[in-house]
Design an enzyme around this catalytic site. Sequence first.
Site, PDB file in Angstrom:
ATOM      1  N   TYR A 160      -0.790 -43.420  -4.314  1.00  0.00           N
ATOM      2  CA  TYR A 160      -0.859 -42.120  -3.656  1.00  0.00           C
ATOM      3  C   TYR A 160       0.025 -41.093  -4.380  1.00  0.00           C
ATOM      4  O   TYR A 160       0.698 -41.406  -5.367  1.00  0.00           O
ATOM      5  CB  TYR A 160      -0.472 -42.261  -2.184  1.00  0.00           C
ATOM      6  CG  TYR A 160      -1.649 -42.609  -1.293  1.00  0.00           C
ATOM      7  CD1 TYR A 160      -2.877 -43.022  -1.825  1.00  0.00           C
ATOM      8  CD2 TYR A 160      -1.548 -42.533   0.100  1.00  0.00           C
ATOM      9  CE1 TYR A 160      -3.955 -43.332  -0.999  1.00  0.00           C
ATOM     10  CE2 TYR A 160      -2.618 -42.834   0.930  1.00  0.00           C
ATOM     11  CZ  TYR A 160      -3.819 -43.235   0.373  1.00  0.00           C
ATOM     12  OH  TYR A 160      -4.873 -43.528   1.199  1.00  0.00           O
ATOM     13  N   SER A 161       0.053 -39.886  -3.822  1.00  0.00           N
ATOM     14  CA  SER A 161       0.639 -38.745  -4.530  1.00  0.00           C
ATOM     15  C   SER A 161       2.111 -38.907  -4.864  1.00  0.00           C
ATOM     16  O   SER A 161       2.846 -39.623  -4.182  1.00  0.00           O
ATOM     17  CB  SER A 161       0.451 -37.475  -3.705  1.00  0.00           C
ATOM     18  OG  SER A 161      -0.904 -37.112  -3.779  1.00  0.00           O
ATOM     19  N   ARG A 170       5.347 -40.480   2.640  1.00  0.00           N
ATOM     20  CA  ARG A 170       4.788 -40.538   1.273  1.00  0.00           C
ATOM     21  C   ARG A 170       5.017 -39.251   0.484  1.00  0.00           C
ATOM     22  O   ARG A 170       5.528 -38.278   0.973  1.00  0.00           O
ATOM     23  CB  ARG A 170       3.293 -40.827   1.364  1.00  0.00           C
ATOM     24  CG  ARG A 170       2.508 -39.858   2.234  1.00  0.00           C
ATOM     25  CD  ARG A 170       1.014 -40.200   2.203  1.00  0.00           C
ATOM     26  NE  ARG A 170       0.295 -39.432   3.206  1.00  0.00           N
ATOM     27  CZ  ARG A 170      -0.043 -39.879   4.410  1.00  0.00           C
ATOM     28  NH1 ARG A 170       0.258 -41.110   4.781  1.00  0.00           N
ATOM     29  NH2 ARG A 170      -0.678 -39.096   5.259  1.00  0.00           N
ATOM     30  N   ASP A 171       4.530 -39.294  -0.755  1.00  0.00           N
ATOM     31  CA  ASP A 171       4.447 -38.161  -1.671  1.00  0.00           C
ATOM     32  C   ASP A 171       5.808 -37.720  -2.204  1.00  0.00           C
ATOM     33  O   ASP A 171       6.230 -36.570  -2.031  1.00  0.00           O
ATOM     34  CB  ASP A 171       3.725 -36.962  -1.001  1.00  0.00           C
ATOM     35  CG  ASP A 171       2.418 -37.364  -0.323  1.00  0.00           C
ATOM     36  OD1 ASP A 171       1.829 -38.364  -0.756  1.00  0.00           O
ATOM     37  OD2 ASP A 171       2.003 -36.697   0.632  1.00  0.00           O
ATOM     38  N   GLN A 177      -4.935 -37.280  -7.978  1.00  0.00           N
ATOM     39  CA  GLN A 177      -5.472 -38.339  -7.131  1.00  0.00           C
ATOM     40  C   GLN A 177      -6.946 -38.493  -7.448  1.00  0.00           C
ATOM     41  O   GLN A 177      -7.715 -37.519  -7.382  1.00  0.00           O
ATOM     42  CB  GLN A 177      -5.296 -37.962  -5.649  1.00  0.00           C
ATOM     43  CG  GLN A 177      -3.868 -38.051  -5.169  1.00  0.00           C
ATOM     44  CD  GLN A 177      -3.428 -39.484  -5.005  1.00  0.00           C
ATOM     45  OE1 GLN A 177      -3.778 -40.149  -4.035  1.00  0.00           O
ATOM     46  NE2 GLN A 177      -2.652 -39.990  -5.961  1.00  0.00           N
ATOM     47  N   LEU A 197     -14.130 -38.618  -6.677  1.00  0.00           N
ATOM     48  CA  LEU A 197     -13.390 -37.638  -5.880  1.00  0.00           C
ATOM     49  C   LEU A 197     -12.018 -37.351  -6.475  1.00  0.00           C
ATOM     50  O   LEU A 197     -11.293 -38.279  -6.852  1.00  0.00           O
ATOM     51  CB  LEU A 197     -13.233 -38.165  -4.445  1.00  0.00           C
ATOM     52  CG  LEU A 197     -12.390 -37.338  -3.479  1.00  0.00           C
ATOM     53  CD1 LEU A 197     -12.984 -37.395  -2.067  1.00  0.00           C
ATOM     54  CD2 LEU A 197     -10.928 -37.792  -3.445  1.00  0.00           C
ATOM     55  N   LEU A 198     -11.686 -36.088  -6.559  1.00  0.00           N
ATOM     56  CA  LEU A 198     -10.341 -35.648  -6.958  1.00  0.00           C
ATOM     57  C   LEU A 198      -9.672 -35.057  -5.731  1.00  0.00           C
ATOM     58  O   LEU A 198     -10.300 -34.315  -4.978  1.00  0.00           O
ATOM     59  CB  LEU A 198     -10.468 -34.612  -8.074  1.00  0.00           C
ATOM     60  CG  LEU A 198      -9.277 -33.738  -8.477  1.00  0.00           C
ATOM     61  CD1 LEU A 198      -9.396 -33.366  -9.961  1.00  0.00           C
ATOM     62  CD2 LEU A 198      -9.181 -32.443  -7.644  1.00  0.00           C
ATOM     63  N   ASN A 199      -8.393 -35.410  -5.515  1.00  0.00           N
ATOM     64  CA  ASN A 199      -7.627 -34.602  -4.550  1.00  0.00           C
ATOM     65  C   ASN A 199      -6.304 -34.158  -5.173  1.00  0.00           C
ATOM     66  O   ASN A 199      -6.361 -33.526  -6.231  1.00  0.00           O
ATOM     67  CB  ASN A 199      -7.564 -35.203  -3.146  1.00  0.00           C
ATOM     68  CG  ASN A 199      -6.994 -36.582  -3.008  1.00  0.00           C
ATOM     69  OD1 ASN A 199      -7.467 -37.535  -3.588  1.00  0.00           O
ATOM     70  ND2 ASN A 199      -5.963 -36.716  -2.199  1.00  0.00           N
ATOM     71  N   ASP A 200      -5.180 -34.418  -4.562  1.00  0.00           N
ATOM     72  CA  ASP A 200      -3.929 -33.733  -4.915  1.00  0.00           C
ATOM     73  C   ASP A 200      -3.580 -33.704  -6.408  1.00  0.00           C
ATOM     74  O   ASP A 200      -3.725 -34.718  -7.092  1.00  0.00           O
ATOM     75  CB  ASP A 200      -2.736 -34.417  -4.232  1.00  0.00           C
ATOM     76  CG  ASP A 200      -2.971 -34.699  -2.776  1.00  0.00           C
ATOM     77  OD1 ASP A 200      -3.974 -34.243  -2.227  1.00  0.00           O
ATOM     78  OD2 ASP A 200      -2.132 -35.410  -2.190  1.00  0.00           O
TER      79      ASP A 200
HETATM   80  C1  FRU Z   1      -2.783 -35.332   0.744  1.00  0.00           C
HETATM   81  C2  FRU Z   1      -2.721 -36.850   0.752  1.00  0.00           C
HETATM   82  C3  FRU Z   1      -1.321 -37.363   0.452  1.00  0.00           C
HETATM   83  C4  FRU Z   1      -1.587 -38.745  -0.072  1.00  0.00           C
HETATM   84  C5  FRU Z   1      -2.863 -38.526  -0.848  1.00  0.00           C
HETATM   85  C6  FRU Z   1      -3.801 -39.695  -0.854  1.00  0.00           C
HETATM   86  O1  FRU Z   1      -4.049 -34.848   0.463  1.00  0.00           O
HETATM   87  O2  FRU Z   1      -3.165 -37.349   1.988  1.00  0.00           O
HETATM   88  O3  FRU Z   1      -0.447 -37.331   1.547  1.00  0.00           O
HETATM   89  O4  FRU Z   1      -0.557 -39.212  -0.870  1.00  0.00           O
HETATM   90  O5  FRU Z   1      -3.507 -37.414  -0.273  1.00  0.00           O
HETATM   91  O6  FRU Z   1      -4.870 -39.462  -1.725  1.00  0.00           O
END
Ligand code: FRU
Length: 479
Positions: A102-103, A161-162, A59, A40-43
């Site tokens: 995390y991000s 976060r982030d 991510q 899985l890829l996210n941010d």
């Molecule tokens: C947003 C988020 C961020 C977090 C990351 C975790 O999509 O929830 O807030 O750092 O993804 O993968």
Amino acid sequence: MTAHDQELRRRAYEEVEKKEHIADSDPHRQHFHIMPPVGLLNDPNGVVYWKGVYHLFFQWQPFQTGHGAKFWGHYTTCDFVSWKREEIALAPSDWFDKNGCYSGSAVVKDDRLYLFYTGNVRDQDGNRETYQCVAVSDDGLTFEKKGVVARLPEGYTAHFRDPKVWEHEGKWYMVIGAQTENMKGQAVLFTSNNLTEWTFLGPITGAGLNGLNDFGYMWECPDLFSLQGSDVLIVSPQGLEADGYRYQNVYQSGYFVGQLDYEKTGLMHAAFTELDQGFDFYAPQTLEDDQGRRILFAWMAVPDQDEKYHPTKDYHWIHCMTLPRQLTLSGEKLIQQPLPELKAMRKNGQEVQINMYGSSGTLPVENPERAEILIEDIDTESGFEIDIRATATFSFRKEEGLITLERTSFDGTKTEARHCRISNLHTVHMFIDASSVEVFINHGEEVFSARYFPFPGNDQVTARSNGRSEMKVGIWTLM
Ligand code: FRU
């Protein structure tokens, strides 16, 4: 690097080795969008330009097509067309990031690249802890973790976060997405002289500020930058109620334009505007390059929305990034245009003039799994429609000034729609990949981004008009 870190990396690479050929055999695998090799890829994370190279970290959950303890994967490019997958940048191997790196973001100082990220930790009882951490690199490819640089201030929950870091007048600033103890979203600011010691300054906007008392229960992934003399805060708030055509997705991503008072720690700003009108857009992050361009990438998905039904999970991968977009400000509106570099992907260009009089016709799209369609000089009596592979439809209804993007829902049971108003439609610019559609309207006044999963072999792109519609259409195959 600890033995545990090495072990996590070894397992991640093993997963890629084992499953990448399956992912690559998926007919919905994208051709010109960034995807995870498997998992899985996210941010988008740490987007930065350094020494002629654009870095895009992401991510990454290598072991499954669900969320969990995230790694930072890493791609680089010099031209936005050919991308290279680099070694894993960060693995969730330490006490301060064991449940996820995390991000976060990247900055360059004294010829070194610094990654700032959130260490997500669960204690024995499952309670969340959050640490803002840094890792440093001399070559932009291998990173040494330096541990925790900022802790949770009082008055906030561990949904904190982030970090996005930037320099302003010789000082460093870090904006973080936060939830107050009253369960409301804010963006907060830290400052530092040296990138290692950080001082909490306070909230810049969100709950209790700028009249935003009920604007979501959590703000994720803030990004703050100056553009053409204004300050722009991009953020992804969670918990906004749908409001007419606005806020239709589970969570939103948008921006405020204003001025940040660095002394008083406050951003005075205008109303929130969503960045994308489509179904799949979240957690955008920007970089500034050596030409002074502000370039945005986003995750082409929304958390907690439709993940259950993505067919790509059967092939051991899920999600992708949007195309890179260049941002400019027009008054208080962000204009988003596809990067000019993407033109280098164009092959076999055709230009056709389409004149419809209550009729429909197939567009001569050579390969609708990797196509760019640029519709210009639109002159329409009442509007028109473009149907893409019987799975998505773009339409314009002139009388109402309404743009609609429809798609077949991922569970296949219904047609769903997103809309926006536009006063005068003159240009529609589409990028169609194997399983996504991005539509730029009027040179980036509005953008619709959506994943879609057409039945392989269903290859028609059709235009239709009830009354008279005339337009000039450029069509290319990409890559
Ligand atoms: C947003 C988020 C961020 C977090 C990351 C975790 O999509 O929830 O807030 O750092 O993804 O993968």
